[in-house]
Design a protein around this motif. Structure first.
Motif, PDB file in Angstrom:
ATOM      1  N   UNK A  25       0.744  -1.249   0.000  1.00 29.66           N
ATOM      2  CA  UNK A  25       0.000   0.000   0.000  1.00 29.66           C
ATOM      3  C   UNK A  25       0.770   1.293   0.000  1.00 29.66           C
ATOM      4  N   UNK A  26       2.078   1.292  -0.068  1.00 31.44           N
ATOM      5  CA  UNK A  26       2.815   2.546  -0.113  1.00 31.44           C
ATOM      6  C   UNK A  26       2.826   3.047  -1.552  1.00 31.44           C
ATOM      7  N   UNK A  27       1.901   3.955  -1.858  1.00 36.43           N
ATOM      8  CA  UNK A  27       1.800   4.524  -3.196  1.00 36.43           C
ATOM      9  C   UNK A  27       2.411   5.916  -3.175  1.00 36.43           C
ATOM     10  N   UNK A  28       3.328   6.162  -4.087  1.00 38.65           N
ATOM     11  CA  UNK A  28       3.972   7.468  -4.173  1.00 38.65           C
ATOM     12  C   UNK A  28       3.227   8.349  -5.165  1.00 38.65           C
ATOM     13  N   UNK A  29       2.934   9.564  -4.733  1.00 35.60           N
ATOM     14  CA  UNK A  29       2.230  10.496  -5.607  1.00 35.60           C
ATOM     15  C   UNK A  29       3.022  10.746  -6.886  1.00 35.60           C
ATOM     16  N   UNK A  30       4.339  10.819  -6.759  1.00 32.01           N
ATOM     17  CA  UNK A  30       5.197  11.090  -7.914  1.00 32.01           C
ATOM     18  C   UNK A  30       5.147   9.984  -8.961  1.00 32.01           C
ATOM     19  N   UNK A  31       4.627   8.804  -8.578  1.00 31.75           N
ATOM     20  CA  UNK A  31       4.561   7.692  -9.519  1.00 31.75           C
ATOM     21  C   UNK A  31       3.249   7.653 -10.297  1.00 31.75           C
ATOM     22  N   UNK A  32       2.283   8.498  -9.923  1.00 34.29           N
ATOM     23  CA  UNK A  32       0.968   8.457 -10.549  1.00 34.29           C
ATOM     24  C   UNK A  32       0.915   9.279 -11.829  1.00 34.29           C
ATOM     25  N   UNK A  33       0.262   8.762 -12.861  1.00 31.84           N
ATOM     26  CA  UNK A  33       0.067   9.559 -14.076  1.00 31.84           C
ATOM     27  C   UNK A  33      -1.085  10.555 -13.895  1.00 31.84           C
ATOM     28  N   UNK A  34      -0.951  11.722 -14.454  1.00 30.53           N
ATOM     29  CA  UNK A  34      -2.007  12.729 -14.361  1.00 30.53           C
ATOM     30  C   UNK A  34      -2.929  12.583 -15.579  1.00 30.53           C
ATOM     31  N   UNK A  35      -3.791  11.589 -15.498  1.00 29.69           N
ATOM     32  CA  UNK A  35      -4.648  11.273 -16.635  1.00 29.69           C
ATOM     33  C   UNK A  35      -6.052  11.854 -16.518  1.00 29.69           C
ATOM     34  N   UNK A  36      -6.394  12.412 -15.358  1.00 24.67           N
ATOM     35  CA  UNK A  36      -7.734  12.952 -15.158  1.00 24.67           C
ATOM     36  C   UNK A  36      -7.740  14.468 -15.355  1.00 24.67           C
ATOM     37  N   UNK A  37      -8.808  14.948 -15.969  1.00 25.66           N
ATOM     38  CA  UNK A  37      -9.042  16.389 -16.083  1.00 25.66           C
ATOM     39  C   UNK A  37     -10.087  16.773 -15.049  1.00 25.66           C
ATOM     40  N   UNK A  38      -9.789  17.798 -14.259  1.00 21.70           N
ATOM     41  CA  UNK A  38     -10.676  18.225 -13.182  1.00 21.70           C
ATOM     42  C   UNK A  38     -10.940  19.723 -13.316  1.00 21.70           C
ATOM     43  N   UNK A  39     -12.180  20.118 -13.170  1.00 22.41           N
ATOM     44  CA  UNK A  39     -12.527  21.539 -13.192  1.00 22.41           C
ATOM     45  C   UNK A  39     -13.442  21.846 -12.015  1.00 22.41           C
ATOM     46  N   UNK A  40     -13.391  23.086 -11.531  1.00 25.20           N
ATOM     47  CA  UNK A  40     -14.242  23.539 -10.430  1.00 25.20           C
ATOM     48  C   UNK A  40     -14.675  24.966 -10.702  1.00 25.20           C
ATOM     49  N   UNK A  41     -15.822  25.339 -10.169  1.00 22.31           N
ATOM     50  CA  UNK A  41     -16.415  26.636 -10.498  1.00 22.31           C
ATOM     51  C   UNK A  41     -15.667  27.862  -9.971  1.00 22.31           C
ATOM     52  N   UNK A  42     -15.026  27.834  -8.789  1.00 29.04           N
ATOM     53  CA  UNK A  42     -14.343  29.046  -8.333  1.00 29.04           C
ATOM     54  C   UNK A  42     -13.200  29.440  -9.260  1.00 29.04           C
ATOM     55  N   UNK A  43     -13.106  30.737  -9.523  1.00 31.86           N
ATOM     56  CA  UNK A  43     -12.019  31.246 -10.351  1.00 31.86           C
ATOM     57  C   UNK A  43     -10.790  31.541  -9.485  1.00 31.86           C
ATOM     58  N   UNK A  44      -9.678  31.784 -10.140  1.00 34.46           N
ATOM     59  CA  UNK A  44      -8.431  32.087  -9.436  1.00 34.46           C
ATOM     60  C   UNK A  44      -8.626  33.257  -8.482  1.00 34.46           C
ATOM     61  N   UNK A  45      -8.327  33.019  -7.201  1.00 35.41           N
ATOM     62  CA  UNK A  45      -8.411  34.074  -6.198  1.00 35.41           C
ATOM     63  C   UNK A  45      -9.804  34.335  -5.658  1.00 35.41           C
ATOM     64  N   UNK A  46     -10.816  33.644  -6.159  1.00 42.46           N
ATOM     65  CA  UNK A  46     -12.182  33.875  -5.690  1.00 42.46           C
ATOM     66  C   UNK A  46     -12.337  33.429  -4.243  1.00 42.46           C
ATOM     67  N   UNK A  47     -13.177  34.150  -3.499  1.00 42.64           N
ATOM     68  CA  UNK A  47     -13.443  33.825  -2.100  1.00 42.64           C
ATOM     69  C   UNK A  47     -14.841  33.223  -1.993  1.00 42.64           C
ATOM     70  N   UNK A  48     -14.930  32.046  -1.414  1.00 40.55           N
ATOM     71  CA  UNK A  48     -16.222  31.398  -1.167  1.00 40.55           C
ATOM     72  C   UNK A  48     -16.343  31.132   0.327  1.00 40.55           C
ATOM     73  N   UNK A  49     -17.584  31.062   0.815  1.00 38.54           N
ATOM     74  CA  UNK A  49     -17.824  30.957   2.247  1.00 38.54           C
ATOM     75  C   UNK A  49     -18.302  29.568   2.646  1.00 38.54           C
ATOM     76  N   UNK A  50     -17.656  29.034   3.671  1.00 34.89           N
ATOM     77  CA  UNK A  50     -18.054  27.727   4.206  1.00 34.89           C
ATOM     78  C   UNK A  50     -19.451  27.819   4.801  1.00 34.89           C
ATOM     79  N   UNK A  51     -20.267  26.795   4.549  1.00 36.08           N
ATOM     80  CA  UNK A  51     -21.621  26.767   5.085  1.00 36.08           C
ATOM     81  C   UNK A  51     -22.614  27.599   4.320  1.00 36.08           C
ATOM     82  N   UNK A  52     -22.157  28.363   3.305  1.00 35.30           N
ATOM     83  CA  UNK A  52     -23.048  29.224   2.532  1.00 35.30           C
ATOM     84  C   UNK A  52     -22.951  28.977   1.031  1.00 35.30           C
ATOM     85  N   UNK A  53     -21.745  28.843   0.524  1.00 36.09           N
ATOM     86  CA  UNK A  53     -21.539  28.701  -0.920  1.00 36.09           C
ATOM     87  C   UNK A  53     -21.307  27.247  -1.305  1.00 36.09           C
TER      88      UNK A  53
END
Length: 204
Positions: A25-53
């Motif tokens: 079970x010792x998996x090294x992050x450096x050994x993993x391929x970056x094959x997934x594309x991930x996107x999220x709605x907040x833009x660079x530097x945007x501030x969102x609030x916990x419990x509200x947004x």
């Protein structure tokens, strides 16, 4: 001769320990391929609030990879991760190459079965109230049937989560009413006592 045997024994012990760690079970992050594309709605530097947004996100295989590269992918887990700036001088958030010891991604967002036929999956997550103020990004891991990380992907944009204050409007209103009632009661008691003293003095 004895020193040579001790050195050889130590080498063998270290070798088998390393081998065992690799097998169990010792998996090294450096050994993993970056094959997934991930996107999220907040833009660079945007501030969102916990419990509200909430945060909308999607993830899936980078279609530039050859077909079948995701054959071992059985599950995906999406997590909220501390950005490097928010890890500085905070050992409890430290990034470690050994994923069993890594503390970068401490907040689980969603876990889904992986289907190669689906190009993208999506999810909308209400930011939980226990998320502290910090800079974050979103990362998705792909897991094999044994539950080991086999690939990943993450967002590039960093956004800030503003922690909840723990106070709500209803509580503030109740506190204000209680304070007002207490103040009126104090003044009422003061005037009642003063009036009683005057009546006693007049009777005497």
């Amino acid at each position: 001769m004895e020193s040579h045997l001790n050195s050889k024994t130590l080498f063998l012990v270290l070798f088998f320990l390393t081998f065992a760690q690799t097998c169990y079970g010792a998996v090294l992050f450096s050994s993993l391929p970056q094959t997934l594309l991930v996107s999220a709605s907040p833009k660079e530097g945007q501030v969102v609030k916990a419990g509200e947004d909430s945060i909308s996100m999607s993830w899936g295989l980078n279609q530039s990879y050859e077909r079948g590269v995701d054959e071992s992918y059985k599950t995906t887990k999406v997590k909220l991760c501390y950005a490097p700036e928010s890890q500085a001088d905070r050992g409890w958030r430290k990034t470690v190459d050994d994923l069993s010891k890594d503390k970068t991604c401490q907040f689980s967002i969603v876990e889904r079965p992986y289907y190669s036929s689906e190009k993208n999956q999506s999810f909308e997550w209400m930011i939980e109230t226990d998320v502290p103020t910090a800079l974050y990004f979103v990362r998705a891991y792909a897991y094999d049937s044994a539950g080991n990380e086999v690939a990943y992907g993450h967002t590039i944009a960093l956004f800030k989560v503003q922690a909840t204050s723990g106070r709500h409007l209803s509580l503030d209103i109740a506190a204000a009413c209680f304070s007002g009632f207490a103040l009126v009661s104090v003044f009422g008691f003061f005037f009642a006592e003063k009036r009683g003293r005057r009546l006693m003095a007049a009777n005497n």
